[in-house]
Design a protein around this motif. Structure first.
Motif, short mmCIF file in Angstrom:
data_model
loop_
_atom_site.label_atom_id
_atom_site.label_comp_id
_atom_site.label_asym_id
_atom_site.label_seq_id
_atom_site.Cartn_x
_atom_site.Cartn_y
_atom_site.Cartn_z
N UNK A 101 0.83 -1.21 0.00
CA UNK A 101 0.00 0.00 0.00
C UNK A 101 0.86 1.26 0.00
N UNK A 102 1.94 1.24 0.77
CA UNK A 102 2.86 2.39 0.77
C UNK A 102 3.49 2.56 -0.62
N UNK A 103 3.85 1.46 -1.24
CA UNK A 103 4.41 1.51 -2.58
C UNK A 103 3.40 2.08 -3.57
N UNK A 104 2.14 1.69 -3.46
CA UNK A 104 1.10 2.22 -4.34
C UNK A 104 0.93 3.73 -4.17
N UNK A 105 1.04 4.20 -2.95
CA UNK A 105 0.98 5.65 -2.71
C UNK A 105 2.13 6.35 -3.43
N UNK A 106 3.31 5.74 -3.39
CA UNK A 106 4.46 6.30 -4.08
C UNK A 106 4.30 6.30 -5.58
#
Length: 95
Positions: free
Chosen positions: A27-32
């Motif tokens: 999820x953090x990667x998707x935000x990035x």
């Protein structure tokens, strides 16, 4: 500018099936990806200038995605263990 992030249907299921800790990192990667998908990539897939992969969760998993700079859009194709992330990968072509 924010990038539009979309999912290939199998990738949506793959992200739901991740262990909780890996899912949080995904999820953090998707935000990035919404901010800078090309800069987040660890790899540009050989022979494809628009297919990228990013490592997450201790390097065990890969998120493989296609980027359309013209449309400012990202399609997540795979969210899998490194060993199977690239098998049978077919890029989606932006229309």
């Amino acid at each position: 500018m924010i990038w539009t992030v979309e999912f290939d249907p199998p990738a949506r299921k793959e992200i739901r099936d991740l262990p909780d800790a890996a899912k949080l990192e995904a999820r953090h990667l998707l935000e990035g990806l919404q901010e800078s998908p090309v800069e987040l990539a660890d790899t540009v897939l050989e022979g494809h200038s628009d297919l990228y992969a990013a490592r997450f969760y201790r390097g065990r998993y890969r998120m493989v995605y296609q980027v359309s700079r013209k449309q400012h859009r990202v399609i997540v194709l795979r969210v899998r263990l490194r060993e199977t992330a690239y098998e049978g990968l077919e890029p989606h072509w932006f229309g």
